[in-house]
Design a protein around this motif. Structure first.
Motif, PDB file in Angstrom:
ATOM      1  N   THR A   2      34.678  40.364  52.474  1.00 24.53           N
ATOM      2  CA  THR A   2      34.148  40.861  51.340  1.00 24.53           C
ATOM      3  C   THR A   2      32.659  40.924  51.457  1.00 24.53           C
ATOM      4  O   THR A   2      32.126  39.742  52.118  1.00 24.53           O
ATOM      5  CB  THR A   2      35.125  40.399  50.194  1.00 24.53           C
ATOM      6  OG1 THR A   2      36.092  40.458  50.076  1.00 24.53           O
ATOM      7  CG2 THR A   2      34.280  41.184  48.981  1.00 24.53           C
ATOM      8  N   TYR A   4      29.097  40.589  49.412  1.00 20.65           N
ATOM      9  CA  TYR A   4      28.829  40.194  48.012  1.00 20.65           C
ATOM     10  C   TYR A   4      27.315  40.608  47.910  1.00 20.65           C
ATOM     11  O   TYR A   4      26.552  40.190  48.836  1.00 20.65           O
ATOM     12  CB  TYR A   4      29.169  38.861  47.797  1.00 20.65           C
ATOM     13  CG  TYR A   4      30.372  38.298  47.737  1.00 20.65           C
ATOM     14  CD1 TYR A   4      31.238  38.471  46.421  1.00 20.65           C
ATOM     15  CD2 TYR A   4      31.287  37.886  48.772  1.00 20.65           C
ATOM     16  CE1 TYR A   4      32.599  38.079  46.479  1.00 20.65           C
ATOM     17  CE2 TYR A   4      32.382  37.737  48.707  1.00 20.65           C
ATOM     18  CZ  TYR A   4      33.512  37.919  47.508  1.00 20.65           C
ATOM     19  OH  TYR A   4      34.642  37.297  47.447  1.00 20.65           O
ATOM     20  N   HIS A   5      26.734  41.097  46.687  1.00 19.02           N
ATOM     21  CA  HIS A   5      25.309  41.281  46.443  1.00 19.02           C
ATOM     22  C   HIS A   5      24.999  39.981  45.513  1.00 19.02           C
ATOM     23  O   HIS A   5      25.524  39.950  44.541  1.00 19.02           O
ATOM     24  CB  HIS A   5      25.140  42.776  45.804  1.00 19.02           C
ATOM     25  CG  HIS A   5      23.604  42.858  45.259  1.00 19.02           C
ATOM     26  ND1 HIS A   5      23.224  42.543  44.096  1.00 19.02           N
ATOM     27  CD2 HIS A   5      22.811  43.655  45.867  1.00 19.02           C
ATOM     28  CE1 HIS A   5      21.962  42.517  43.975  1.00 19.02           C
ATOM     29  NE2 HIS A   5      21.635  43.271  45.041  1.00 19.02           N
ATOM     30  N   CYS A   6      23.601  39.459  46.175  1.00 20.40           N
ATOM     31  CA  CYS A   6      23.407  38.264  45.142  1.00 20.40           C
ATOM     32  C   CYS A   6      21.957  38.475  44.785  1.00 20.40           C
ATOM     33  O   CYS A   6      21.103  38.966  45.677  1.00 20.40           O
ATOM     34  CB  CYS A   6      23.636  37.041  46.050  1.00 20.40           C
ATOM     35  SG  CYS A   6      25.229  36.675  46.284  1.00 20.40           S
ATOM     36  N   TYR A 138      22.725  39.099  50.591  1.00 17.32           N
ATOM     37  CA  TYR A 138      23.994  39.543  50.920  1.00 17.32           C
ATOM     38  C   TYR A 138      24.851  38.552  51.587  1.00 17.32           C
ATOM     39  O   TYR A 138      24.378  37.737  52.195  1.00 17.32           O
ATOM     40  CB  TYR A 138      24.142  41.018  51.524  1.00 17.32           C
ATOM     41  CG  TYR A 138      23.318  41.892  50.912  1.00 17.32           C
ATOM     42  CD1 TYR A 138      24.070  42.915  50.171  1.00 17.32           C
ATOM     43  CD2 TYR A 138      22.085  42.353  51.347  1.00 17.32           C
ATOM     44  CE1 TYR A 138      23.596  43.825  49.456  1.00 17.32           C
ATOM     45  CE2 TYR A 138      21.575  43.734  50.838  1.00 17.32           C
ATOM     46  CZ  TYR A 138      22.156  44.266  49.867  1.00 17.32           C
ATOM     47  OH  TYR A 138      21.617  45.330  49.312  1.00 17.32           O
ATOM     48  N   ASP A 143      37.710  36.920  50.261  1.00 11.94           N
ATOM     49  CA  ASP A 143      37.764  37.370  49.045  1.00 11.94           C
ATOM     50  C   ASP A 143      37.599  36.429  47.952  1.00 11.94           C
ATOM     51  O   ASP A 143      37.086  36.587  46.798  1.00 11.94           O
ATOM     52  CB  ASP A 143      39.259  38.177  48.996  1.00 11.94           C
ATOM     53  CG  ASP A 143      39.221  38.822  47.564  1.00 11.94           C
ATOM     54  OD1 ASP A 143      38.130  39.578  47.182  1.00 11.94           O
ATOM     55  OD2 ASP A 143      40.395  38.780  46.837  1.00 11.94           O
ATOM     56  N   ILE A 147      31.240  30.749  45.281  1.00 15.06           N
ATOM     57  CA  ILE A 147      29.819  31.009  45.199  1.00 15.06           C
ATOM     58  C   ILE A 147      29.290  30.129  44.046  1.00 15.06           C
ATOM     59  O   ILE A 147      29.556  30.569  42.885  1.00 15.06           O
ATOM     60  CB  ILE A 147      29.470  32.401  45.260  1.00 15.06           C
ATOM     61  CG1 ILE A 147      29.996  32.795  46.550  1.00 15.06           C
ATOM     62  CG2 ILE A 147      27.977  32.572  45.324  1.00 15.06           C
ATOM     63  CD1 ILE A 147      29.597  34.621  46.617  1.00 15.06           C
ATOM     64  N   VAL A 164      26.118  37.161  41.115  1.00 11.50           N
ATOM     65  CA  VAL A 164      26.928  37.633  42.257  1.00 11.50           C
ATOM     66  C   VAL A 164      27.737  38.984  41.704  1.00 11.50           C
ATOM     67  O   VAL A 164      28.048  39.112  40.551  1.00 11.50           O
ATOM     68  CB  VAL A 164      27.860  36.940  42.806  1.00 11.50           C
ATOM     69  CG1 VAL A 164      28.765  37.455  43.970  1.00 11.50           C
ATOM     70  CG2 VAL A 164      27.383  35.486  43.151  1.00 11.50           C
ATOM     71  N   ILE A 165      27.557  40.035  42.462  1.00 15.99           N
ATOM     72  CA  ILE A 165      28.245  41.016  42.394  1.00 15.99           C
ATOM     73  C   ILE A 165      29.185  41.720  43.719  1.00 15.99           C
ATOM     74  O   ILE A 165      28.805  41.682  44.871  1.00 15.99           O
ATOM     75  CB  ILE A 165      27.415  42.533  42.564  1.00 15.99           C
ATOM     76  CG1 ILE A 165      26.322  42.340  40.933  1.00 15.99           C
ATOM     77  CG2 ILE A 165      28.103  43.952  42.104  1.00 15.99           C
ATOM     78  CD1 ILE A 165      25.319  43.423  40.818  1.00 15.99           C
ATOM     79  N   LYS A 166      30.552  41.686  43.451  1.00 18.29           N
ATOM     80  CA  LYS A 166      31.493  41.898  44.547  1.00 18.29           C
ATOM     81  C   LYS A 166      31.334  43.480  44.945  1.00 18.29           C
ATOM     82  O   LYS A 166      31.572  44.197  44.037  1.00 18.29           O
ATOM     83  CB  LYS A 166      32.784  41.444  44.156  1.00 18.29           C
ATOM     84  CG  LYS A 166      33.733  41.690  45.196  1.00 18.29           C
ATOM     85  CD  LYS A 166      35.223  41.277  44.681  1.00 18.29           C
ATOM     86  CE  LYS A 166      36.159  41.292  46.020  1.00 18.29           C
ATOM     87  NZ  LYS A 166      37.665  40.777  45.312  1.00 18.29           N
TER      88      LYS A 166
END
Length: 257
Positions: A2, A4-6, A138, A143, A147, A164-166
């Motif tokens: 997956t 992730y945007h951080c 990122y 999954d 974090i 964090v954005i999944k």
């Protein structure tokens, strides 16, 4: 895996000596992915030795299999962190007095030879990233990876908030060919199948990063319509994503070793 945007937000001044120019110690505006990786995952995924002795205490072991604390554990866990790109940043310059020890210097008193002005000669200035600076990075991970919400970075262990954005798989497509990556990259972590064509070099230890790179290879690209819909829910996301696939710690180093 997956994506992730951080978003990283500094709640303390962040300092690490990227460049040392006389008495000025300057912090680069980019954040190295290896430092972020330790800050995020050193508790749950990277072993923490109680104490190091001898040469091991002074020798970095980022990609050394013999080192107890190395980044290769994250490869085994399927985790990779990209370098952090500055979004909003500012600097603060602080002056500090350097400590004196008998093995490399002699203390100078006011009025002594070499210290004839009304301040000590043993001092330095640290150019630090200021509170409120924001960064984007990122993470590629399983999954259910853990974090943390808060981490510590830099020489002074600055407090940093992590949001964090999944990213759903449905908004990304797998492409192959020539592309341009707006996000900073670590060239040592790119696979042998990825070829660098053009880039700007960011000189910083322990490994220089690159930005505004043009590459050839496999990559992820956001789907325009689906990505626009996702940005409606999360305005902090960039206008698009284009990232190399298959990156892992020491990918180029392992290939040539």
């Amino acid at each position: 895996m997956t994506l992730y945007h951080c978003t990283l937000t500094l709640h303390d001044n962040l300092f690490f000596a990227t460049r040392e120019m006389g008495i000025l110690y300057e912090t680069e505006k980019y954040l190295h992915n290896w430092a972020i990786s330790y800050a995020l995952f050193k508790v749950d995924y990277i072993p923490q030795p109680y104490r190091l002795h001898g040469q091991a205490a002074q020798k970095p072991g980022y990609l050394d299999t013999n080192a107890e604390q190395n980044l290769l554990y994250l490869n085994q866990a399927g985790i990779y962190v990209f370098p952090a790109q500055p979004l909003n940043w500012s600097y603060q310059v602080n002056t500090f007095k350097a400590a004196q020890t008998t093995y490399y210097g002699k203390s100078k008193q006011f009025g002594d030879k070499g210290a004839d002005r009304n301040y000590p000669i043993n001092y330095g200035r640290a150019k630090e990233l200021a509170v409120g600076s924001e960064y984007r990075t990122y993470i590629i991970a399983p999954d259910r990876v853990k974090i943390p919400r808060w981490i510590r970075l830099g020489k002074w262990a600055a407090k940093v908030r992590v949001d964090v954005i999944k990213i759903p798989d449905s908004v990304l497509s797998v492409q192959s060919g020539t592309y341009r990556c707006q996000h900073p990259l670590n060239p040592l972590d790119l696979t042998a199948d990825t070829r660098l064509l053009l880039y700007n070099r960011i000189v910083m230890p322990p490994v220089s990063l690159i930005s505004q790179a043009q590459l050839t290879g496999d990559y992820w690209q956001s789907k325009p319509e689906d990505w626009t819909s996702l940005r409606g829910q999360f305005p902090h996301l960039p206008e698009s994503i284009c990232l190399p696939r298959g990156a892992y710690y020491g990918a180029s180093y392992v290939a040539t070793a």
